[in-house]
Each structure stands twice: as structure tokens, then as C-alpha cells.
Design a protein around this motif. Structure first.
Motif, short mmCIF file in Angstrom:
data_model
loop_
_atom_site.label_atom_id
_atom_site.label_comp_id
_atom_site.label_asym_id
_atom_site.label_seq_id
_atom_site.Cartn_x
_atom_site.Cartn_y
_atom_site.Cartn_z
N THR A 70 0.96 -1.21 0.05
CA THR A 70 0.04 0.26 -0.16
C THR A 70 0.98 1.32 0.09
O THR A 70 0.46 2.38 -0.66
N ARG A 71 2.19 1.21 0.54
CA ARG A 71 3.07 2.52 0.51
C ARG A 71 3.30 2.65 -0.65
O ARG A 71 3.53 3.70 -1.39
N TRP A 72 3.68 1.51 -1.55
CA TRP A 72 4.16 1.37 -2.85
C TRP A 72 2.96 2.37 -3.86
O TRP A 72 3.08 3.08 -4.57
N LEU A 73 1.80 1.74 -3.51
CA LEU A 73 0.67 2.30 -4.38
C LEU A 73 0.41 3.84 -4.01
O LEU A 73 0.26 4.17 -5.11
N ALA A 74 0.67 4.04 -2.80
CA ALA A 74 0.60 5.63 -2.55
C ALA A 74 1.73 6.49 -3.26
O ALA A 74 1.37 7.52 -3.83
N ASP A 75 2.91 5.74 -3.16
CA ASP A 75 4.06 6.52 -3.81
C ASP A 75 3.83 6.68 -5.13
O ASP A 75 4.68 7.55 -5.91
N THR A 76 3.32 5.65 -5.80
CA THR A 76 3.25 5.83 -7.32
C THR A 76 2.01 6.34 -8.04
O THR A 76 1.82 6.58 -9.03
N GLY A 77 1.06 6.70 -6.84
CA GLY A 77 -0.09 7.37 -7.49
C GLY A 77 -1.17 6.37 -7.94
O GLY A 77 -2.24 6.63 -8.40
N THR A 78 -0.87 5.13 -7.69
CA THR A 78 -1.86 4.20 -8.23
C THR A 78 -3.26 4.03 -7.27
O THR A 78 -4.20 3.86 -7.97
N ASN A 79 -2.86 4.08 -6.00
CA ASN A 79 -4.24 4.22 -5.16
C ASN A 79 -3.70 5.00 -3.68
O ASN A 79 -2.83 4.46 -2.97
N THR A 80 -4.18 6.30 -3.74
CA THR A 80 -3.58 6.84 -2.30
C THR A 80 -4.75 6.79 -1.39
O THR A 80 -4.63 7.65 -0.29
N HIS A 81 -5.86 6.31 -1.30
CA HIS A 81 -6.61 5.97 -0.45
C HIS A 81 -6.67 4.88 0.51
O HIS A 81 -7.75 4.71 1.36
#
Length: 339
Positions: free
Chosen positions: A141-152
């Protein structure tokens, strides 16, 4: 290759059978400089990843491939560049990728993509998982947020475990006596185990020690430079080290020596940590517990700044163990200066 029918390259090996004979030949060519260095344990992850992601939708397949290559495998490459890649690290990476794929498959069964997943989805999935899975999904989930894939979506990381000692000092010294005097145990196992039990060295550091870290020029003593400062070895550990160096000099290691104190079976590579770990566990010596016991004992006797300087551990780690041993060495430097 010898007759020019195939190029001598890594690409040629991609089309050859993936068996021990071809692995050995490829390692040998890399060890003598004919081929560029490579890390087979990392390279073998790519075809495995393709097989694992086949059931996923194209969108999720792309997500997991990006995560695997730019986060998980990238971390393995950094470890390989420092010669710190272990079998456990590779297995852990595969496990991390597999558990992340399971999350994506779980979302697909609920007609949801990772980009549309909500915090409710993530928490519902984690309700039925283990602690190790929670840690893995937190990294994802941290990687998702860092890449903008899912920030929620996010998962709180678990606090790191505190240093603990589970091996008694009596057990530790019993293992030391066994390794010092039992000639039926393989020499490299005895030396590696004693480095760990007496000097708190990790198996990763032990496996990649160089022969020039051992100084036997003085006939009356043997010293080892774990980091910068040489440490005099007690006997009969010193004699065991002399024997190891003698065996290296007489053995026909050919291209697979490369200056390692413990040359491995693969050309140009050192002995793997798993060789040490498996043999020590068979002797009921568990490396994690043994090293912690050694660190605790040393922290009660030696100032933490000296531990870090001579044993190659970080100052933070040395301070942590000094605190666990309830020793305050803050007055050591002024006392030494006064003398």
C-alpha cells in the motif's frame, strides 16, 4: 559456443535448458570474465513471475509486474551489489510477490481493481490473514501511494521487534566447547559457528569473509579483522583458522577461489549462508539465538563504541544491546582520556 555456432552470451543461455550443468557453465564463464557478472537467483524470478500472474487480469498483471520489478526485485539487486543477497531474501521476495498476487485475486473475485479498492476492502481482506501478510500488504500500500496508483488505502506498519536473548550463557559456552573440540564437524562449520558465538558475527558477514582478513604472519598469534581493527583469536580457534588457510592453499579451487575464506561450489562465489545455517541447526545451534546471546554477553563486558569499531556492527545496534545489558558506557571515553 566453442565452434561459433552460438554466441557466448547470457542471451544464448536463456534458450538453453535450465539445469545444473548449464548453470555451472554460465557461472564459470562469468567467474573468469568471459561473461558479465549476473545473479541467477534474481534472474529466475522473472519467468516464475510470469507464471504466477497468468490468472490475473491485464491491469492487475501490469500492476504486480511493476511492483515486483521496481520495488521487490530492485531491493534484491541492491543486496546483490553489496554481496549480501541470501537464499532467505530471495525466498522472502517470492513470498511477498505471491501474497500481493493473492490480494489482487481476492479483489478480482469481488469485481474490484486495485485502483478502485477502498480502505474497507483492504481491512476486510486483512481480517483473515496472518501477521506476516499484514506487513507485506503494508509495504504494497505504501508503494501504491508513492506511485499514485491508489492513495486512498493504507496499512499501519507493525512496530519492530525488540532485541531479546533466548539462549543462556551456559548453552552458549557448551556450543563453543563442542565446536572447538569436535573434529567430526566440518571445519568451516566450526569456524563460522565460533565467529558467531564468540564475536557475534552474522552468517552473511561470515560467508563472505576474505582470506586476507586473517593474519597468520606472527607464529604466536592469529588475528582477524572483522572490520578495521584486528582481533586476536583465542586458541584453538587460531589453529583452526591456520588449518583453513592451509586447505585453501593446497586445494584445487581454480577459478572459483577469488580470495574467499570459504569458497563455494559455484565458480567465483563464496559459500552460501545456508550451508552454515543448515549445519549449525543440525547441531542444535540456532544462529539467531546464538548471535543475540553473543551480543548480550559482549555488551556487558565491552563498551559499545569498541564493539561497533571491532565487530562491524552499527553504533545504533551496539547501543541497543548495551541498554539491554543495562550497561552505561557514557563515562568510558573521559575515563580513558584521564588515564
Amino acid at each position: 559456443m566453442a565452434t561459433g555456432q552460438a554466441a557466448i552470451s547470457h542471451e544464448t543461455f536463456h534458450d538453453l535448458p535450465s539445469d545444473r550443468a548449464h548453470y555451472y557453465l554460465r557461472d564459470l564463464l562469468a567467474a573468469v570474465g568471459v561473461l558479465e557478472p549476473y545473479e541467477p537467483r534474481i534472474e529466475r524470478i522473472t519467468p516464475w513471475l510470469t507464471e504466477q500472474t497468468t490468472p490475473l487480469t491485464p491491469a492487475h498483471r501490469q500492476t504486480i509486474e511493476q511492483f515486483a520489478h521496481w520495488s521487490v526485485i530492485r531491493r534484491l539487486r541492491h543486496a546483490a551489489d553489496r554481496d549480501q543477497l541470501t537464499k532467505g531474501a530471495v525466498q522472502g521476495a517470492r513470498y511477498q510477490i505471491k501474497k500481493t498476487i493473492e490480494l489482487l485475486a481476492w479483489l478480482e473475485h469481488r469485481d474490484t481493481t486495485i485502483t478502485d479498492a477502498t480502505q474497507t476492502h483492504i481491512e476486510a481482506y486483512l481480517d483473515s490473514t496472518t501477521t506476516s501478510t499484514v506487513t507485506i500488504i503494508a509495504q504494497f500500500t505504501r508503494w501504491l501511494a508513492d506511485t499514485g496508483t491508489n492513495t486512498h488505502v493504507s496499512v499501519a506498519s507493525l512496530p519492530p521487534s525488540k532485541a531479546a536473548v533466548t539462549m543462556t550463557d551456559d548453552e552458549r559456552w557448551r556450543h563453543v566447547r563442542t565446536l572447538l573440540h569436535d573434529d567430526s564437524i566440518r571445519l568451516y562449520v566450526r569456524i563460522g559457528g565460533l565467529f558467531m558465538l564468540l564475536f557475534a558475527q552474522s552468517l552473511t558477514s561470515i560467508s563472505r569473509m576474505r582470506a586476507d582478513q586473517i593474519d597468520i604472519t606472527n607464529p604466536d598469534r592469529v588475528t582477524v579483522a572483522f572490520r578495521h581493527e584486528p582481533v586476536q583469536m583465542p586458541e584453538p580457534l587460531g589453529a583452526l583458522l591456520r588449518e583453513q588457510l592451509t586447505r585453501r592453499a593446497h586445494a584445487s579451487y581454480a577459478s572459483r577461489d577469488n580470495g574467499w575464506l570459504f569458497p563455494g561450489g559455484r565458480p567465483g562465489r563464496h559459500l552460501l549462508t545456508e550451508n552454515f545455517r543448515g549445519a549449525l541447526v543440525d547441531l542444535s545451534i540456532h544462529p539467531h539465538s546464538a548471535r543475540h546471546a553473543a551480543l548480550f554477553s559482549l555488551a556487558t563486558e565491552v563498551p559499545h563504541m569498541i564493539l561497533a569499531q571491532t565487530l562491524g556492527i552499527s553504533h545504533t545496534n551496539a547501543i541497543t544491546w548495551a541498554a539491554l545489558a543495562a550497561r552505561d558506557w557514557s563515562g568510558y571515553i573521559p575515563h580513558r582520556a584521564a588515564q
